[in-house]
Design a protein around this motif. Structure first.
Motif, PDB file in Angstrom:
ATOM      1  N   UNK A 158      57.470   5.447  31.689  1.00 24.92           N
ATOM      2  CA  UNK A 158      57.138   6.548  32.568  1.00 24.92           C
ATOM      3  C   UNK A 158      56.149   7.583  32.245  1.00 24.92           C
ATOM      4  N   UNK A 159      54.825   7.041  32.367  1.00 23.08           N
ATOM      5  CA  UNK A 159      53.644   7.818  32.465  1.00 23.08           C
ATOM      6  C   UNK A 159      52.763   7.361  33.613  1.00 23.08           C
ATOM      7  N   UNK A 160      52.037   8.268  34.042  1.00 20.32           N
ATOM      8  CA  UNK A 160      50.971   7.683  35.065  1.00 20.32           C
ATOM      9  C   UNK A 160      49.667   8.112  34.412  1.00 20.32           C
TER      10      UNK A 160
ATOM     11  N   UNK B 154      59.941   3.976  42.415  1.00 20.28           N
ATOM     12  CA  UNK B 154      59.139   2.838  43.029  1.00 20.28           C
ATOM     13  C   UNK B 154      59.786   1.604  43.275  1.00 20.28           C
ATOM     14  N   UNK B 167      49.292   3.494  42.960  1.00 18.69           N
ATOM     15  CA  UNK B 167      50.309   4.415  43.457  1.00 18.69           C
ATOM     16  C   UNK B 167      49.710   5.865  43.807  1.00 18.69           C
ATOM     17  N   UNK B 168      49.138   6.378  43.009  1.00 21.49           N
ATOM     18  CA  UNK B 168      48.559   7.764  43.122  1.00 21.49           C
ATOM     19  C   UNK B 168      47.046   7.797  43.334  1.00 21.49           C
ATOM     20  N   UNK B 171      43.629   9.918  39.887  1.00 24.73           N
ATOM     21  CA  UNK B 171      44.103  11.224  39.645  1.00 24.73           C
ATOM     22  C   UNK B 171      43.317  12.107  38.851  1.00 24.73           C
ATOM     23  N   UNK B 174      45.219  13.609  34.482  1.00 21.30           N
ATOM     24  CA  UNK B 174      46.084  12.713  33.978  1.00 21.30           C
ATOM     25  C   UNK B 174      45.943  12.835  32.253  1.00 21.30           C
ATOM     26  N   UNK B 175      46.766  12.345  31.609  1.00 30.60           N
ATOM     27  CA  UNK B 175      48.199  11.522  32.054  1.00 30.60           C
ATOM     28  C   UNK B 175      49.268  12.477  32.501  1.00 30.60           C
ATOM     29  N   UNK B 176      50.075  12.061  33.174  1.00 33.52           N
ATOM     30  CA  UNK B 176      51.318  12.808  33.754  1.00 33.52           C
ATOM     31  C   UNK B 176      52.629  11.943  33.305  1.00 33.52           C
ATOM     32  N   UNK B 177      53.253  12.752  32.370  1.00 32.11           N
ATOM     33  CA  UNK B 177      54.588  11.986  31.984  1.00 32.11           C
ATOM     34  C   UNK B 177      55.853  12.430  32.515  1.00 32.11           C
ATOM     35  N   UNK B 178      56.782  11.256  32.784  1.00 32.35           N
ATOM     36  CA  UNK B 178      57.926  11.324  33.413  1.00 32.35           C
ATOM     37  C   UNK B 178      59.100  11.174  32.599  1.00 32.35           C
ATOM     38  N   UNK B 180      62.981   9.064  32.353  1.00 40.15           N
ATOM     39  CA  UNK B 180      63.628   8.303  33.131  1.00 40.15           C
ATOM     40  C   UNK B 180      63.158   6.802  32.834  1.00 40.15           C
ATOM     41  N   UNK B 181      63.630   5.858  33.618  1.00 36.60           N
ATOM     42  CA  UNK B 181      64.055   6.012  34.862  1.00 36.60           C
ATOM     43  C   UNK B 181      65.615   6.474  34.932  1.00 36.60           C
ATOM     44  N   UNK B 184      68.140   2.723  38.158  1.00 33.54           N
ATOM     45  CA  UNK B 184      67.686   1.458  38.084  1.00 33.54           C
ATOM     46  C   UNK B 184      68.558   0.436  38.833  1.00 33.54           C
ATOM     47  N   UNK B 193      63.389   1.833  40.912  1.00 33.64           N
ATOM     48  CA  UNK B 193      63.306   2.780  39.563  1.00 33.64           C
ATOM     49  C   UNK B 193      63.008   4.056  40.238  1.00 33.64           C
ATOM     50  N   UNK B 195      62.205   8.008  38.690  1.00 33.48           N
ATOM     51  CA  UNK B 195      61.826   8.837  37.781  1.00 33.48           C
ATOM     52  C   UNK B 195      61.637  10.369  38.003  1.00 33.48           C
TER      53      UNK B 195
END
Lengths: 199, 199
Positions: A158-160, B154, B167-168, B171, B174-178, B180-181, B184, B193, B195
């Motif tokens: 879960x990272x972008x 997703x 997807x984005x 960017x 970055x990075x961006x953390x999320x 999750x999931x 699912x 999925x 997040x």
């Protein structure tokens, strides 16, 4: 005979490495966020500590792996994993030229200079009934393009990352369809997905 | 108040569109491979027929959506979905200039010209307690960069496209953390999925 598989840890936006080879700390958080130790045969690579759910899958996959195929880039970048790959199997290295500091094939490394088919064939001999794992993206791409790949595993985290290297890089004959997921396992901070190449 | 979410159908190698806007037939196979019809409010977009497992999730998400935010590119590309978005809610269109053929805001479309914050704020007013969904990749990217995004969904499908739009997109910070999931769900030929953006 065993399967030929590849796998990679991938960000939500599809990158297996961030811009300028960054982001590995974020991609591989799941290698250190659990209680179960996976033994590493490499003197340079510490054993992963992963969640019980991840370990149940990964341990079995490591045990069922009989040989690896990697590219010269990965071999050099890891400094030959200090002498032996963490998975404790013979590693076939596809290269244009054998390294000078390792003149003979041994139980740790075998060097193949005549293409991906020869490298995979050699690994299959070494693996016997077990599976062959192919790594790095470029090697995985060559296997996919040559019709040598049976399965792909994705550890989705879960990272972008916003940019970087994609799973198979720029593929020639695309699109390629897969079957599955044939397995979905939820670890901590990682979703393990397994797919079969459609033939 | 509702959440701000975005979602996309993504290939195994991280693309939401293939090279040259190709691959949509493969990405959206799951829209037509099931028995459960999801009603579409658009005269141009036929109702999806998806698996029961997918429908249980998607129906609830559609019902809980109170407004959309989309970019002008998507609005033009779809020809305004023939007059109303399939999800049957008011769609806020972020644009530099109002379209000439639609002079007044109505229950179908509202045009916002002063940036992503204003567009999301307007959509939140319209949505009330329900959620706001933001679409296309560029709009999702702007929301993520502005700290406006709460969740991302997703729909991962078993195809490799080898190139295209991610997807984005590219960017900035970055990075961006999320987290999750947080959900699912395994459909037919698709893994859903969900997040949460980490703050």
């Amino acid at each position: 005979m065993g399967k030929v598989t590849t796998g990679a840890t991938m960000s939500l936006d599809g990158y297996i490495a961030g811009p300028g080879e960054s982001g590995f700390d974020l991609l591989f958080q799941w290698y250190g966020n659990g209680d179960v130790e996976i033994p590493s045969a490499s003197p340079d690579v510490p054993p992963p500590h992963i969640s019980a759910a991840s370990a149940e899958l990964i341990k079995l996959e490591w045990e069922n792996t009989g040989a690896l195929v990697v590219g010269r880039h990965l071999y050099d970048m890891t400094n030959a994993w200090g002498g032996r790959h963490p998975m404790n199997v013979t590693t076939v290295v596809l290269t244009h030229r054998r390294p000078d500091d390792r003149p003979e094939d041994d139980e740790n490394f075998v060097f193949v200079t005549d293409g991906i088919e020869a490298a995979v064939a050699r690994a299959k001999e070494l693996a016997g009934d077990k599976h062959v794992v192919v790594n790095g993206g470029q090697i995985a791409r060559q296997c996919l393009e040559a019709g040598l790949l049976d399965e792909v595993g994705i550890e989705l985290v879960p990272v972008v990352l916003g940019g970087g290297k994609t799973l198979f890089g720029e593929l020639g004959p695309t699109p390629v369809q897969f079957e599955g997921p044939i397995a979905v396992v939820e670890g901590i901070g990682v979703t393990h997905l397994r797919y079969r190449v459609k033939r």
